[in-house]
Design an enzyme around this catalytic site. Structure first.
Site, PDB file in Angstrom:
ATOM      1  N   HIS A   8      40.197 -30.987  61.540  1.00 17.89           N
ATOM      2  CA  HIS A   8      40.257 -31.825  60.430  1.00 17.89           C
ATOM      3  C   HIS A   8      39.990 -33.316  60.926  1.00 17.89           C
ATOM      4  O   HIS A   8      40.254 -33.830  61.956  1.00 17.89           O
ATOM      5  CB  HIS A   8      41.535 -32.167  60.153  1.00 17.89           C
ATOM      6  CG  HIS A   8      41.749 -33.048  58.743  1.00 17.89           C
ATOM      7  ND1 HIS A   8      41.338 -32.849  57.501  1.00 17.89           N
ATOM      8  CD2 HIS A   8      42.248 -34.168  58.706  1.00 17.89           C
ATOM      9  CE1 HIS A   8      41.621 -33.790  57.019  1.00 17.89           C
ATOM     10  NE2 HIS A   8      42.125 -34.764  57.525  1.00 17.89           N
ATOM     11  N   GLY A  57       3.733 -20.952  69.367  1.00 21.32           N
ATOM     12  CA  GLY A  57       3.319 -20.105  68.043  1.00 21.32           C
ATOM     13  C   GLY A  57       3.532 -20.939  66.825  1.00 21.32           C
ATOM     14  O   GLY A  57       3.573 -22.109  66.991  1.00 21.32           O
ATOM     15  N   TYR A  85      11.527 -20.701  50.400  1.00 20.11           N
ATOM     16  CA  TYR A  85      12.051 -21.766  51.486  1.00 20.11           C
ATOM     17  C   TYR A  85      10.744 -22.983  51.744  1.00 20.11           C
ATOM     18  O   TYR A  85      11.143 -23.971  51.979  1.00 20.11           O
ATOM     19  CB  TYR A  85      12.849 -21.254  52.301  1.00 20.11           C
ATOM     20  CG  TYR A  85      12.221 -20.830  53.637  1.00 20.11           C
ATOM     21  CD1 TYR A  85      11.960 -21.681  54.787  1.00 20.11           C
ATOM     22  CD2 TYR A  85      11.525 -19.429  53.906  1.00 20.11           C
ATOM     23  CE1 TYR A  85      11.104 -21.258  55.837  1.00 20.11           C
ATOM     24  CE2 TYR A  85      10.798 -19.014  55.050  1.00 20.11           C
ATOM     25  CZ  TYR A  85      10.843 -20.044  55.710  1.00 20.11           C
ATOM     26  OH  TYR A  85      10.227 -19.586  57.046  1.00 20.11           O
ATOM     27  N   MET A 142      10.973 -13.092  58.061  1.00 18.17           N
ATOM     28  CA  MET A 142      10.101 -13.809  58.824  1.00 18.17           C
ATOM     29  C   MET A 142      10.933 -14.875  59.415  1.00 18.17           C
ATOM     30  O   MET A 142      10.651 -16.166  58.739  1.00 18.17           O
ATOM     31  CB  MET A 142       8.797 -14.033  58.101  1.00 18.17           C
ATOM     32  CG  MET A 142       7.953 -12.890  57.980  1.00 18.17           C
ATOM     33  SD  MET A 142       6.433 -13.301  57.318  1.00 18.17           S
ATOM     34  CE  MET A 142       5.213 -11.750  57.570  1.00 18.17           C
ATOM     35  N   ALA A 171      12.111 -17.132  62.880  1.00 15.73           N
ATOM     36  CA  ALA A 171      12.106 -17.501  64.359  1.00 15.73           C
ATOM     37  C   ALA A 171      13.146 -16.755  65.419  1.00 15.73           C
ATOM     38  O   ALA A 171      12.754 -16.125  66.295  1.00 15.73           O
ATOM     39  CB  ALA A 171      11.974 -18.972  64.662  1.00 15.73           C
ATOM     40  N   HIS A 172      14.300 -17.328  64.859  1.00 18.98           N
ATOM     41  CA  HIS A 172      15.386 -16.368  65.676  1.00 18.98           C
ATOM     42  C   HIS A 172      15.530 -14.889  65.479  1.00 18.98           C
ATOM     43  O   HIS A 172      15.968 -14.306  66.354  1.00 18.98           O
ATOM     44  CB  HIS A 172      16.976 -16.978  65.340  1.00 18.98           C
ATOM     45  CG  HIS A 172      17.107 -17.082  63.744  1.00 18.98           C
ATOM     46  ND1 HIS A 172      16.349 -18.198  62.955  1.00 18.98           N
ATOM     47  CD2 HIS A 172      17.706 -16.365  62.870  1.00 18.98           C
ATOM     48  CE1 HIS A 172      16.834 -17.939  61.905  1.00 18.98           C
ATOM     49  NE2 HIS A 172      17.467 -16.944  61.697  1.00 18.98           N
TER      50      HIS A 172
HETATM   51  C1  FAD Z   1       6.228 -24.173  57.189  1.00 16.32           C
HETATM   52  C2  FAD Z   1       6.916 -23.130  57.955  1.00 16.32           C
HETATM   53  C3  FAD Z   1       8.295 -23.463  58.463  1.00 16.32           C
HETATM   54  C4  FAD Z   1       9.286 -22.526  58.914  1.00 16.32           C
HETATM   55  N1  FAD Z   1      10.441 -23.025  59.153  1.00 16.32           N
HETATM   56  C5  FAD Z   1      11.331 -22.005  59.820  1.00 16.32           C
HETATM   57  C6  FAD Z   1      12.535 -22.223  60.013  1.00 16.32           C
HETATM   58  O1  FAD Z   1      13.008 -23.415  59.963  1.00 16.32           O
HETATM   59  N2  FAD Z   1      13.128 -21.416  60.818  1.00 16.32           N
HETATM   60  C7  FAD Z   1      12.813 -20.057  61.080  1.00 16.32           C
HETATM   61  O2  FAD Z   1      13.780 -18.981  61.839  1.00 16.32           O
HETATM   62  N3  FAD Z   1      11.509 -19.757  61.122  1.00 16.32           N
HETATM   63  C8  FAD Z   1      10.756 -20.807  60.073  1.00 16.32           C
HETATM   64  N4  FAD Z   1       9.508 -20.165  59.838  1.00 16.32           N
HETATM   65  C9  FAD Z   1       8.906 -18.939  60.261  1.00 16.32           C
HETATM   66  C10 FAD Z   1       8.636 -18.669  61.730  1.00 16.32           C
HETATM   67  O3  FAD Z   1       7.874 -20.048  62.045  1.00 16.32           O
HETATM   68  C11 FAD Z   1       8.044 -17.488  62.206  1.00 16.32           C
HETATM   69  O4  FAD Z   1       9.010 -16.673  61.706  1.00 16.32           O
HETATM   70  C12 FAD Z   1       8.023 -17.473  63.804  1.00 16.32           C
HETATM   71  O5  FAD Z   1       7.163 -18.079  64.380  1.00 16.32           O
HETATM   72  C13 FAD Z   1       7.774 -15.993  64.043  1.00 16.32           C
HETATM   73  O6  FAD Z   1       7.492 -15.917  65.399  1.00 16.32           O
HETATM   74  P1  FAD Z   1       6.455 -14.799  66.177  1.00 16.32           P
HETATM   75  O7  FAD Z   1       6.708 -14.849  67.544  1.00 16.32           O
HETATM   76  O8  FAD Z   1       6.623 -13.628  65.478  1.00 16.32           O
HETATM   77  O9  FAD Z   1       4.877 -15.303  65.756  1.00 16.32           O
HETATM   78  P2  FAD Z   1       4.292 -16.761  66.005  1.00 16.32           P
HETATM   79  O10 FAD Z   1       5.232 -17.756  65.755  1.00 16.32           O
HETATM   80  O11 FAD Z   1       3.222 -16.721  64.706  1.00 16.32           O
HETATM   81  O12 FAD Z   1       3.460 -16.823  67.152  1.00 16.32           O
HETATM   82  C14 FAD Z   1       2.338 -15.633  67.352  1.00 16.32           C
HETATM   83  C15 FAD Z   1       1.440 -16.091  68.210  1.00 16.32           C
HETATM   84  O13 FAD Z   1       0.775 -15.529  68.545  1.00 16.32           O
HETATM   85  C16 FAD Z   1      -0.752 -15.798  68.812  1.00 16.32           C
HETATM   86  N5  FAD Z   1      -1.833 -14.841  68.563  1.00 16.32           N
HETATM   87  C17 FAD Z   1      -2.148 -14.219  67.337  1.00 16.32           C
HETATM   88  N6  FAD Z   1      -3.067 -13.293  67.598  1.00 16.32           N
HETATM   89  C18 FAD Z   1      -3.367 -13.342  68.828  1.00 16.32           C
HETATM   90  C19 FAD Z   1      -4.433 -12.692  69.906  1.00 16.32           C
HETATM   91  N7  FAD Z   1      -5.242 -11.979  69.504  1.00 16.32           N
HETATM   92  N8  FAD Z   1      -4.646 -13.048  71.087  1.00 16.32           N
HETATM   93  C20 FAD Z   1      -3.714 -14.198  71.586  1.00 16.32           C
HETATM   94  N9  FAD Z   1      -2.760 -14.456  70.929  1.00 16.32           N
HETATM   95  C21 FAD Z   1      -2.786 -14.257  69.535  1.00 16.32           C
HETATM   96  C22 FAD Z   1      -0.656 -17.101  67.775  1.00 16.32           C
HETATM   97  O14 FAD Z   1      -1.779 -17.903  68.289  1.00 16.32           O
HETATM   98  C23 FAD Z   1       0.556 -17.434  67.952  1.00 16.32           C
HETATM   99  O15 FAD Z   1       0.749 -18.521  68.729  1.00 16.32           O
HETATM  100  C24 FAD Z   1       8.608 -21.359  59.351  1.00 16.32           C
HETATM  101  C25 FAD Z   1       7.292 -20.937  59.014  1.00 16.32           C
HETATM  102  C26 FAD Z   1       6.651 -21.815  58.400  1.00 16.32           C
HETATM  103  C27 FAD Z   1       4.990 -21.469  58.035  1.00 16.32           C
END
Ligand code: FAD
Length: 475
Positions: free
Chosen positions: A453, A43, A192, A327, A329-330
């Site tokens: 410490h 993702g 951020y 939004m 990842a964790h």
């Molecule tokens: C620059 C940046 C830095 C970040 N840093 C952090 C961080 O340090 N710590 C943190 O916790 N979060 C961070 N984030 C946020 C984090 O990346 C997201 O919150 C997280 O990836 C969300 O996870 P998700 O599984 O909901 O979706 P995503 O990671 O967005 O994954 C969704 C997946 O679904 C797929 N998809 C979409 N539509 C379809 C479809 N119709 N058919 C098949 N596949 C599809 C996409 O290709 C993608 O692979 C950051 C984001 C950005 C942009």
């Protein structure tokens, strides 16, 4: 069209929400398929988010340290040279390794990976338009399942008057791969993502200006921490223009010309790269969501779910950036686990009051729970204890004395309501604080816990002691 395959669960999206949900579902004995439109799994987080940004933050931090900080430790270096393409290649290797690991993880758990774009046909059927060259899958397949979990994440918001051109006016995705260090990088948005990427390019030599509509940066943070962060980043060379709106941007030969508005006064600015980092929106495009009748929040575009992550269509669930909440990842992963547990008939749950968040600037900022402003707004009686890193021996040894720890506890029960840290290693220290919130700990519980410490965590210990005015080292 190939024949129809059947599963217990189809997960759409292999980000940290989707792939973690797949693994947990497989552990629970479900037959699972994961549909992902990108060739690489993981993702946004692994490909263009958390991981590449942290790889660049770490590399650029080394560059900055060698350039500015080693002399103080008695280490003299020769002439320093930046090899940006090697730095980018390293970042790409880190991403590739981790995305490969996700593939191995899913395969090891016998999750069927289907590459292609997914679209809902009805409440149990998903159509996948497979990308032939990449995957060798049939061009269009249909898969059926008892339950479908939507985990399609989010995408950057584009401002109509500042359209992305993919090269000079860009989103975070392109700002992770600039081919050269910009001379002047302007960033729309003081959140951020802008602060982290601004730090990367500032350390590598760019002049960086962050333009923010609000009167402060990183608006969700505790006010004291925000002020401290802005002061520290300004000292590092970042320029902030607050209460300022970017009205338009035009890319010309000589640079990008920005029209700004601040307190109804017009202004102009030029830069050679513009990063628009004003937020992300849920990615529902192409899923056929409206036709199926899945309820979407009209204001935010988020998929509406109940406390078991079920949409208004009984067999369809949603998690991660696609639904309400931070939004992160964790947060997406925790929801993936909880949703699948609910699907399997267990009692999956996420404690939204104890989700830590981190900004990976230098120093790092990490927080969990309520800010002082939120506690005040809610009229909760509270006590605050804080302690500066300059008072921690280990921080002194490392020359990382900037920042502080702030513990907010209930005024009567002493239960910890929030912890806010700005300082080196804040990202690791916040885990103990999240655990404290999860267990309903009091500040006295942290204060009576023995901290090794000399460590940075001693500043947390002292801040917890300070809640009851018992700090040993505070003067
Ligand atoms: C620059 C940046 C830095 C970040 N840093 C952090 C961080 O340090 N710590 C943190 O916790 N979060 C961070 N984030 C946020 C984090 O990346 C997201 O919150 C997280 O990836 C969300 O996870 P998700 O599984 O909901 O979706 P995503 O990671 O967005 O994954 C969704 C997946 O679904 C797929 N998809 C979409 N539509 C379809 C479809 N119709 N058919 C098949 N596949 C599809 C996409 O290709 C993608 O692979 C950051 C984001 C950005 C942009």
């Amino acid at each position: 069209m190939a024949g129809q395959e059947s599963y217990d669960l189809i997960v759409i999206g292999a980000g940290p929400g989707g792939y973690v949900a797949c693994v947990r579902a497989a552990q629970l004995g479900l037959k699972v398929a994961c549909v992902e439109k990108n060739n690489r799994l993981g993702g946004v987080c692994l490909n263009v988010g958390c991981i590449p940004s942290k790889a660049l933050l770490d590399s650029s931090e080394y560059f900055y340290l060698v350039k500015n900080r080693l002399a103080d430790h008695g280490i003299k270096t020769g002439k320093l040279k930046l090899d940006l393409s090697a730095m980018m290649a390293r970042k790409d290797r880190v991403v590739e390794d981790l995305t490969d690991n996700v593939r191995k993880l899913l395969e090891g758990n016998k999750v069927k990976i289907i590459h292609g774009s997914a679209r809902l046909l009805d409440e149990n059927t998903v159509e996948v338009q497979a990308d032939e060259e990449a995957s060798g899958e049939a061009r269009r397949i249909e898969v059926r399942a008892e339950a479908v979990l939507l985990a399609t994440g989010s995408e950057p918001v584009e401002i109509p008057s500042i359209p992305f051109d993919g090269e000079r006016i860009v989103s975070s995705t392109e700002a992770l791969s600039f081919g050269s260090v910009p001379e002047h990088l302007a960033i729309v948005g003081g959140g951020y993502i802008g602060l982290e990427l601004g730090s990367v390019w500032n350390r590598l030599g760019a002049r960086v200006t962050a333009i923010e509509m609000m009167p402060k940066i990183a608006t969700a943070l505790d006010g004291q921490i925000t002020r401290s962060l802005q002061r520290i980043l300004s000292r590092q060379g970042l320029t902030f223009r607050l209460k300022t709106k970017v009205i338009s941007a035009e890319a010309k030969n000589e640079g990008i010309s920005l029209k700004l508005e601040s307190n109804e006064e017009k202004d102009e600015m030029t830069c050679d790269r513009l990063l628009v980092a004003t937020g992300r929106r849920p990615l529902t495009r192409g899923l056929n969501i409206e036709e199926i009748g899945i309820k979407i929040d009209g204001k935010t575009g988020q998929v509406v779910v109940d406390n078991e992550y079920r949409t208004n269509i009984g067999s369809i669930y949603a998690i991660g950036d696609l639904i309400a909440g931070p939004m992160l990842a964790h947060k997406a992963s925790a929801e993936g686990v909880a949703a699948v547990e609910c699907i399997a008939g267990l009692a999956g749950e996420v404690n939204y009051d104890a989700i830590p968040s981190v900004i990976y600037t230098s120093p790092e900022v990490a927080s969990v729970g309520l800010t002082e402003e939120q506690v005040k707004e809610r009229g909760i009686e509270y006590c605050v204890g804080s302690y500066p890193f300059s008072g921690a021996g280990r921080a002194r040894c490392m020359g990382e004395t900037e920042g502080l720890v702030k513990v907010i506890a209930h005024g009567r029960t002493d239960r910890v309501l929030g912890v806010h840290i700005i300082g080196a290693r804040a990202s690791d220290m916040i885990a103990e604080c999240a655990l404290a919130l999860e267990f309903g700990a009091s500040s006295e519980d942290i204060a009576r816990t023995i901290h090794a410490h000399p460590t940075f965590a001693e500043a947390l210990h002292e801040a917890a002691l300070a809640v009851q005015k018992c700090s040993i080292y505070a003067s």
